[in-house]
Design a protein around this motif. Structure first.
Motif, PDB file in Angstrom:
ATOM      1  N   ARG A 216       0.837  -1.206   0.000  1.00 15.84           N
ATOM      2  CA  ARG A 216       0.000   0.000   0.000  1.00 15.84           C
ATOM      3  C   ARG A 216       0.870   1.255   0.000  1.00 15.84           C
ATOM      4  O   ARG A 216       0.597   2.206  -0.729  1.00 15.84           O
ATOM      5  N   ILE A 217       1.908   1.253   0.817  1.00 19.48           N
ATOM      6  CA  ILE A 217       2.781   2.420   0.894  1.00 19.48           C
ATOM      7  C   ILE A 217       3.537   2.625  -0.416  1.00 19.48           C
ATOM      8  O   ILE A 217       3.696   3.757  -0.888  1.00 19.48           O
ATOM      9  N   ALA A 218       3.990   1.543  -1.020  1.00 15.36           N
ATOM     10  CA  ALA A 218       4.703   1.655  -2.290  1.00 15.36           C
ATOM     11  C   ALA A 218       3.805   2.227  -3.384  1.00 15.36           C
ATOM     12  O   ALA A 218       4.257   2.999  -4.236  1.00 15.36           O
ATOM     13  N   ALA A 219       2.526   1.861  -3.358  1.00 16.64           N
ATOM     14  CA  ALA A 219       1.604   2.293  -4.409  1.00 16.64           C
ATOM     15  C   ALA A 219       0.979   3.655  -4.143  1.00 16.64           C
ATOM     16  O   ALA A 219       0.759   4.446  -5.076  1.00 16.64           O
ATOM     17  N   ARG A 220       0.689   3.972  -2.865  1.00 12.66           N
ATOM     18  CA  ARG A 220      -0.083   5.173  -2.552  1.00 12.66           C
ATOM     19  C   ARG A 220       0.702   6.214  -1.761  1.00 12.66           C
ATOM     20  O   ARG A 220       0.234   7.327  -1.571  1.00 12.66           O
ATOM     21  N   GLY A 221       1.859   5.826  -1.254  1.00 16.05           N
ATOM     22  CA  GLY A 221       2.613   6.728  -0.395  1.00 16.05           C
ATOM     23  C   GLY A 221       2.287   6.485   1.065  1.00 16.05           C
ATOM     24  O   GLY A 221       1.352   5.777   1.418  1.00 16.05           O
ATOM     25  N   GLY A 222       3.091   7.107   1.920  1.00 12.11           N
ATOM     26  CA  GLY A 222       2.888   6.961   3.347  1.00 12.11           C
ATOM     27  C   GLY A 222       4.151   6.479   4.040  1.00 12.11           C
ATOM     28  O   GLY A 222       5.263   6.563   3.497  1.00 12.11           O
ATOM     29  N   ALA A 223       3.990   5.944   5.229  1.00 14.97           N
ATOM     30  CA  ALA A 223       5.112   5.443   6.016  1.00 14.97           C
ATOM     31  C   ALA A 223       4.564   4.542   7.107  1.00 14.97           C
ATOM     32  O   ALA A 223       3.429   4.707   7.556  1.00 14.97           O
ATOM     33  N   ALA A 224       5.384   3.606   7.534  1.00 18.89           N
ATOM     34  CA  ALA A 224       5.035   2.741   8.656  1.00 18.89           C
ATOM     35  C   ALA A 224       6.231   2.648   9.585  1.00 18.89           C
ATOM     36  O   ALA A 224       7.376   2.600   9.131  1.00 18.89           O
ATOM     37  N   ILE A 225       5.951   2.641  10.872  1.00 20.85           N
ATOM     38  CA  ILE A 225       6.977   2.453  11.890  1.00 20.85           C
ATOM     39  C   ILE A 225       6.552   1.287  12.771  1.00 20.85           C
ATOM     40  O   ILE A 225       5.429   1.264  13.276  1.00 20.85           O
ATOM     41  N   ARG A 274      10.247  -6.782  -1.045  1.00 20.36           N
ATOM     42  CA  ARG A 274       9.543  -7.545  -2.090  1.00 20.36           C
ATOM     43  C   ARG A 274       8.315  -6.799  -2.580  1.00 20.36           C
ATOM     44  O   ARG A 274       7.935  -6.882  -3.745  1.00 20.36           O
ATOM     45  N   ALA A 275       7.646  -6.077  -1.684  1.00 20.70           N
ATOM     46  CA  ALA A 275       6.417  -5.363  -2.031  1.00 20.70           C
ATOM     47  C   ALA A 275       6.690  -4.048  -2.753  1.00 20.70           C
ATOM     48  O   ALA A 275       5.745  -3.342  -3.126  1.00 20.70           O
ATOM     49  N   GLY A 276       7.951  -3.689  -2.920  1.00 21.77           N
ATOM     50  CA  GLY A 276       8.284  -2.497  -3.689  1.00 21.77           C
ATOM     51  C   GLY A 276       8.554  -1.258  -2.874  1.00 21.77           C
ATOM     52  O   GLY A 276       8.692  -0.168  -3.437  1.00 21.77           O
ATOM     53  N   ILE A 331       9.249   1.801   7.126  1.00 18.69           N
ATOM     54  CA  ILE A 331       8.990   1.520   5.710  1.00 18.69           C
ATOM     55  C   ILE A 331       8.513   2.812   5.067  1.00 18.69           C
ATOM     56  O   ILE A 331       7.706   3.539   5.656  1.00 18.69           O
ATOM     57  N   TRP A 332       8.993   3.113   3.845  1.00 16.91           N
ATOM     58  CA  TRP A 332       8.531   4.297   3.125  1.00 16.91           C
ATOM     59  C   TRP A 332       8.632   4.041   1.622  1.00 16.91           C
ATOM     60  O   TRP A 332       9.264   3.076   1.201  1.00 16.91           O
ATOM     61  N   PRO A 333       8.042   4.889   0.783  1.00 19.71           N
ATOM     62  CA  PRO A 333       8.051   4.631  -0.658  1.00 19.71           C
ATOM     63  C   PRO A 333       9.418   4.927  -1.277  1.00 19.71           C
ATOM     64  O   PRO A 333      10.181   5.761  -0.789  1.00 19.71           O
ATOM     65  N   LYS A 334       9.710   4.267  -2.372  1.00 20.01           N
ATOM     66  CA  LYS A 334      10.911   4.579  -3.130  1.00 20.01           C
ATOM     67  C   LYS A 334      10.848   6.033  -3.602  1.00 20.01           C
ATOM     68  O   LYS A 334       9.795   6.511  -4.040  1.00 20.01           O
ATOM     69  N   GLY A 335      11.952   6.732  -3.525  1.00 18.72           N
ATOM     70  CA  GLY A 335      12.016   8.113  -3.973  1.00 18.72           C
ATOM     71  C   GLY A 335      11.645   9.131  -2.921  1.00 18.72           C
ATOM     72  O   GLY A 335      11.883  10.323  -3.102  1.00 18.72           O
ATOM     73  N   ALA A 336      11.071   8.697  -1.805  1.00 21.43           N
ATOM     74  CA  ALA A 336      10.704   9.611  -0.723  1.00 21.43           C
ATOM     75  C   ALA A 336      11.862   9.704   0.273  1.00 21.43           C
ATOM     76  O   ALA A 336      12.659   8.770   0.400  1.00 21.43           O
ATOM     77  N   PRO A 337      11.960  10.826   0.998  1.00 23.68           N
ATOM     78  CA  PRO A 337      12.980  10.902   2.043  1.00 23.68           C
ATOM     79  C   PRO A 337      12.732   9.836   3.103  1.00 23.68           C
ATOM     80  O   PRO A 337      11.594   9.416   3.335  1.00 23.68           O
ATOM     81  N   PRO A 338      13.794   9.391   3.776  1.00 25.60           N
ATOM     82  CA  PRO A 338      13.608   8.407   4.851  1.00 25.60           C
ATOM     83  C   PRO A 338      12.727   8.956   5.966  1.00 25.60           C
ATOM     84  O   PRO A 338      12.664  10.165   6.198  1.00 25.60           O
ATOM     85  N   VAL A 339      12.045   8.058   6.656  1.00 22.08           N
ATOM     86  CA  VAL A 339      11.318   8.440   7.865  1.00 22.08           C
ATOM     87  C   VAL A 339      12.350   8.926   8.890  1.00 22.08           C
ATOM     88  O   VAL A 339      13.429   8.339   9.017  1.00 22.08           O
ATOM     89  N   PRO A 340      12.065  10.010   9.620  1.00 21.83           N
ATOM     90  CA  PRO A 340      13.053  10.538  10.568  1.00 21.83           C
ATOM     91  C   PRO A 340      13.609   9.479  11.521  1.00 21.83           C
ATOM     92  O   PRO A 340      12.860   8.705  12.115  1.00 21.83           O
TER      93      PRO A 340
END
Length: 352
Positions: A216-225, A274-276, A331-340
């Protein structure tokens, strides 16, 4: 013998020994006698205390980390602010208060809680007001997803395998004259090196949930901790029971004690890749919180009259307290800055 022990014993007599994963699921989630279905397990009056219950700064810093990730990704709206296994709702309440510093995020965020226990759902509703309750992460709305999971994965059912002279065999739970007891099933093909006596644990549910979140994060954006106690590609029997803040035999009182196992972050990171999505290596909870300004936050709270702030800071961050046992992974999307507080893990999907 507890009521749930009698139910489990009857099942074993009827169909044979059960896996440890089956045992954990029955003990924690049985609709009538399960641990989470019948009690509030948190705090001094319960069986354990989680980081959000120790002090508000934990949830505030988690919320601020997600808020910064939201701003770094262009402040999308609407977004889903989600928490699996949200306990009493304390962490979500603290995060909601903290994200108000990010202009517009509180208005953009739609809160979703993944909770299996009707008892805890009622507690969360009383604490947070109207929130969306879901049964699984698959039901999350199709929005950018900002998710915080604290001590969620450790309660998911694990399977254990023990190395014998003939290779790996799954540890099972059967019956003896004294009650429930561990034994070994037939040999299994497990692609892990080992020597006789070694024990490894796998948590298929954690891998599947992580892959769903990461996709979901890879496709729509967002972040998970994710924050939990555990390690990386670990060996050993970490299955444990906690009752009244003290360990006990996990087979002694089914349904009356909390059952957990240490989280192996390696397969979770591999599943995210694996999920992108991009995954971090796990970092010690103490290091992560301090990198977010936990010490400065505690000092300000102490100066404002919070007499417990500095003691809470030590409990959350010191290596001899929760600081090193607990790890954080993002976890964060490719191309986005890392989660702090995190850096990308160099792991290729074809090696996952």
């Amino acid at each position: 013998m507890t009521a749930l022990a009698r139910i489990i014993a009857a099942r074993i007599r009827a169909t044979g020994p059960i896996t440890l994963a089956d045992y954990m699921e029955i003990c924690l989630l049985h609709p009538r006698h399960g641990y989470y279905a019948t009690r509030d397990p948190f705090g001094a009056a319960g069986d354990f205390t989680t980081a959000p219950e120790i002090h508000q700064m934990f949830g505030e810093l988690c919320g601020l980390a997600l808020a910064q990730a939201w701003m770094d990704q262009g402040s999308p709206a609407p977004v889903t602010l989600a928490e699996p296994g949200p306990g009493r709702g304390t962490l979500m309440a603290d995060m909601l208060r903290a994200i108000r510093v990010a202009p517009g995020m509180a208005d953009a965020a739609q809160v979703a809680l993944i909770e299996a226990s009707p008892h805890l759902r009622r507690m969360q509703q009383a604490r947070l007001g109207h929130v969306q309750h879901l049964d699984s992460v698959e039901e999350l709305p199709d929005n950018p997803l900002f998710l915080m999971a604290n001590e969620f994965f450790d309660a998911l059912p694990v399977r254990q395998y023990q190395h014998t002279d003939d290779g790996w065999a799954e540890r099972m739970i059967g019956l003896s004259d004294e009650g429930l007891q561990f034994g070994l099933g037939l040999p299994v093909d497990l692609p892990r090196p080992g020597k006789p006596g070694d024990v490894v644990e796998e948590c298929p549910a954690a891998v599947a949930i992580t892959e769903t979140i990461a996709r979901r994060i890879a496709a729509r954006g967002g972040a998970a901790i994710f924050v939990d106690y555990g390690g990386w590609n670990g060996y050993g029997d970490t299955f444990q029971a906690l009752r009244n803040h003290a360990p006990e035999d996990p087979l002694a009182n089914p349904g009356e004690a909390d059952l957990t196992a240490h989280v192996d972050f390696a397969p979770l990171a591999a599943a995210a890749i694996r999920a992108g999505a991009v995954a971090s290596a796990p970092v010690p909870q103490g290091d992560w919180l301090l990198s977010l300004g936990a010490a400065q936050r505690a000092e300000r709270l102490a100066a404002a009259g919070d007499g417990g702030a500095m003691a809470a800071l030590r409990r959350l961050t010191h290596p001899e307290e929760m600081g090193h046992l607990f790890k954080a992974m993002a976890i964060w999307p490719k191309g986005a800055p890392p989660v702090p507080g995190f850096a990308a893990l160099r792991l290729h999907a074809d090696h996952a």
